[in-house]
Motif scaffolding. Structure first.
Motif, short mmCIF file in Angstrom:
data_model
loop_
_atom_site.label_atom_id
_atom_site.label_comp_id
_atom_site.label_asym_id
_atom_site.label_seq_id
_atom_site.Cartn_x
_atom_site.Cartn_y
_atom_site.Cartn_z
N ALA A 279 -45.34 34.54 -5.42
CA ALA A 279 -46.49 35.14 -4.59
C ALA A 279 -45.38 36.42 -4.19
CB ALA A 279 -47.30 34.63 -3.43
N ASN A 280 -44.03 36.65 -4.16
CA ASN A 280 -43.45 37.62 -3.29
C ASN A 280 -42.85 38.22 -4.27
OD1 ASN A 280 -41.40 36.43 -2.94
ND2 ASN A 280 -42.43 35.22 -1.90
N ARG A 281 -42.75 39.64 -4.27
CA ARG A 281 -41.05 40.20 -5.35
C ARG A 281 -40.43 39.04 -5.25
NH1 ARG A 281 -40.52 46.73 -4.71
NH2 ARG A 281 -42.50 46.76 -4.02
N GLY A 282 -39.98 39.32 -4.67
CA GLY A 282 -38.14 38.26 -5.27
C GLY A 282 -38.60 37.09 -5.85
N GLY A 283 -39.89 36.54 -5.55
CA GLY A 283 -39.68 34.84 -6.56
C GLY A 283 -40.71 35.49 -7.43
N ILE A 284 -41.14 36.76 -8.08
CA ILE A 284 -41.28 37.39 -9.53
C ILE A 284 -40.27 37.88 -9.55
CG2 ILE A 284 -42.42 39.23 -10.67
CD1 ILE A 284 -45.04 38.51 -7.97
N ALA A 285 -39.60 38.13 -9.25
CA ALA A 285 -38.34 39.01 -9.80
C ALA A 285 -37.37 37.48 -10.77
CB ALA A 285 -36.99 39.48 -8.72
N ASP A 286 -37.04 36.75 -9.02
CA ASP A 286 -36.07 35.12 -10.51
C ASP A 286 -36.64 34.84 -10.76
OD1 ASP A 286 -34.51 36.18 -7.85
OD2 ASP A 286 -35.23 34.47 -6.50
N TYR A 287 -37.92 34.51 -11.42
CA TYR A 287 -38.48 34.30 -12.84
C TYR A 287 -38.72 35.06 -13.14
CZ TYR A 287 -42.51 32.21 -15.53
OH TYR A 287 -43.74 31.63 -16.38
N LEU A 288 -38.01 36.10 -13.51
CA LEU A 288 -38.24 37.44 -15.01
C LEU A 288 -36.90 37.60 -14.68
CD1 LEU A 288 -41.25 40.23 -14.35
CD2 LEU A 288 -41.20 37.32 -15.93
N GLY A 289 -36.32 36.58 -14.16
CA GLY A 289 -34.06 37.15 -14.18
C GLY A 289 -34.05 38.78 -14.06
N ARG A 290 -35.04 39.28 -13.05
CA ARG A 290 -34.91 41.10 -12.62
C ARG A 290 -34.51 41.19 -11.08
NH1 ARG A 290 -37.90 45.21 -16.77
NH2 ARG A 290 -38.20 44.15 -18.55
N LYS A 291 -34.07 42.10 -11.43
CA LYS A 291 -33.76 42.93 -9.77
C LYS A 291 -35.55 42.92 -8.64
CE LYS A 291 -29.26 45.43 -11.20
NZ LYS A 291 -28.99 46.61 -10.97
N SER A 292 -35.44 42.52 -8.02
CA SER A 292 -37.01 43.59 -7.82
C SER A 292 -37.35 44.79 -7.67
CB SER A 292 -36.43 42.40 -5.83
OG SER A 292 -37.72 43.25 -5.16
#
Length: 492
Positions: free
Chosen positions: A273-286
């Motif tokens: 639900a937060n930008r950091g979690g989304i970034a980790d899921y996608l393997g990208r930088k926040s």
């Protein structure tokens, strides 16, 4: 004001119809402008066609094409409406709009331009041309046209009247056609059983077209029919609902890299639900996600909500239930679902995912909506003006306590106070253990801000019911409220 009866086949939309009637019958001799927007499949075109027919107006639906072709289509449609023997051949939109503004010689006339973003994409100067036609200096040659511009591209429509846009300050109507809320959706789908209604809403939300056009009236007959209905109406590769979530993204003109946007939505649907979690899921930088998240928010695909207890923390949620269902449930098993005859077995296999990723979070959202819009003063001890979820840090255990519902209101001095906190469980029968945990959470809040939380009540929402001892306790203590599905759908 003339009274125009709402069409008998139109479900709800009383407010929207009344506003359209007010705009259409306004007696001012000048031309006036209105804007109608909303997400796709909500019935905007149905509404506008109805008001156009009721008033003898003119409706033009644009297509995605070139400027010259659009002008040709517009000229043909306008000539048919005016019973001209040959189509108008306009040299440009200046000429076309000038002619349009003269068609209401006998009194106010509704003129609808549907899918207006298509025209503006091909002719970027069109909003400025309309603005010039509505200027006081040009009104002497106008007739009382009631011009309605309609579109589903929310990012474009939202900017049409904003900031320094040409049409800023010109509109006498700015109408957003929303999805049906969960209570209206149950009535629209003609589902009397509350559990079945909540299950159906968790997949399809409140979009009217999904019942009439997409499911052709096929709705689950009851709890025993729900699984069969999902298999035959949603997971069936021969039905339009099967690919609808994919098409919703493809239809948004501002979404160019659809693979990236699908990935962001998948991350959110899977609990990030937060930008950091989304970034980790996608393997990208926040920092890489600022633009796609902003665009998805602009087009109405996601919402960005503040944490109930920390204003510097927020979470993203998918606004369209079918998109959540697709990304959490359908997309991981898409290859199996595309093969006819396998949906039944696949549906049984993905039940744990449906329960945890869809039903649980969706029931929490319904609980927040009930608290914000339906819970009465006697339930909350006040009127909620802000409802959110949040996470509260527990210094003793060094962990976070999640609160599904936090309802804030105002005291007599206008200071914010925490009316209630709540826990929502779809499949759990709630008992005294849940009460003790929520009391501990309230104690933490009182220790942090005694004045704000002194009278905070406890609310429990359950799709499975409540233990007898908790029911007895709640009957004796008004500060403990129990909300089962019947109350969620019909009570305060």
């Amino acid at each position: 004001m003339a009274r125009l009866a709402k069409p008998a086949e139109m479900f709800d939309r009383d407010f929207e119809w009344a506003e359209l009637v007010r705009f259409a019958t306004y007696a001012e001799p000048r031309a006036t402008l209105g804007v109608v927007s909303g997400r796709r499949r909500q019935g905007k075109t149905f509404l506008l066609d109805a008001i156009s027919r009721a008033t003898g107006g003119f409706m033009f639906t644009a297509t995605e094409t070139t400027e010259a072709d659009a002008l040709g289509q517009f000229g043909q449609a306008l000539a048919r409406h005016l019973d001209e023997p040959t189509p108008f051949r306009f040299a440009d939109w200046d000429e076309a709009i000038a002619r349009l503004m003269r068609i209401a010689a006998d009194g106010p006339k509704v003129v609808v331009i549907d899918e207006f973003p298509f025209l503006a994409k091909a002719s970027p100067a069109l909003p400025s041309i309309i603005q010039r036609a509505l200027d006081p200096a040009a009104q002497h040659s106008n007739t009382p046209v009631r011009l309605l511009l309609c579109g589903s591209a929310l990012s474009f429509m939202g900017k049409l009247l904003a900031g320094n846009a040409p049409l800023r300050g010109r509109a006498g109507l700015d109408l957003i056609v929303p999805t049906l809320d969960y209570r209206l959706a149950a009535r629209f789908w003609d589902i009397a059983d509350e559990r079945t209604a909540a299950l159906t809403h968790s997949i399809l939300g409140g979009t009217p077209a999904y019942r009439r056009e997409f499911a052709q009236g096929d709705s689950p007959a009851g709890p025993e029919d729900f699984d069969s209905w999902v298999v035959r109406a949603v997971l069936n590769p021969g039905r339009p609902l099967f690919r609808e979530a994919r098409y919703l993204l493809a239809e948004e003109p501002d979404l160019h890299d659809t693979a990236l946007y699908h990935s962001v939505l998948a991350a959110i649907a899977n609990g990030n639900a937060n930008r950091g979690g989304i970034a980790d899921y996608l393997g990208r930088k926040s920092t890489d996600l600022a633009h796609p998240l902003s665009v998805l928010q602009d087009v109405g695909m996601i919402t960005h909500e503040e944490d109930a207890f920390r204003r510097n923390r927020s979470s993203y949620r998918i606004a369209e239930p079918l998109v959540s269902f697709y990304h959490a449930v359908m997309r991981p098993v898409w290859g199996d679902l595309e093969r006819p005859g396998r949906a039944d077995r696949v549906w049984q296999r993905v039940q744990p995912t449906f329960q945890s990723k869809i039903l649980g979070p969706h029931f929490e959202q319904l609980s927040r909506e009930w608290t914000r819009w339906h819970a009465g003063h006697d339930t909350l001890g006040g009127i909620a003006d802000r409802v959110a979820s949040g996470t509260l840090s527990d210094p003793a255990t060094r962990t976070g306590r999640e609160v599904d519902v936090a309802a804030y209101g105002r005291d007599e001095a206008g200071r914010e106070r925490l009316l209630a906190i709540g826990e929502a469980k779809w499949n759990d029968t709630i008992g005294m253990g849940h009460l003790r945990r929520l009391e501990e959470t309230r104690d933490l809040l009182r220790a942090r801000n005694p004045a704000q939380s002194a009278d905070t009540r406890l609310i429990f929402y359950s799709g499975a019911g409540f233990m007898p001892d908790l029911q007895q306790r709640a009957a004796e203590d008004v500060t403990i409220q129990l909300v089962a599905l019947p109350r969620l759908y019909h009570g305060e």
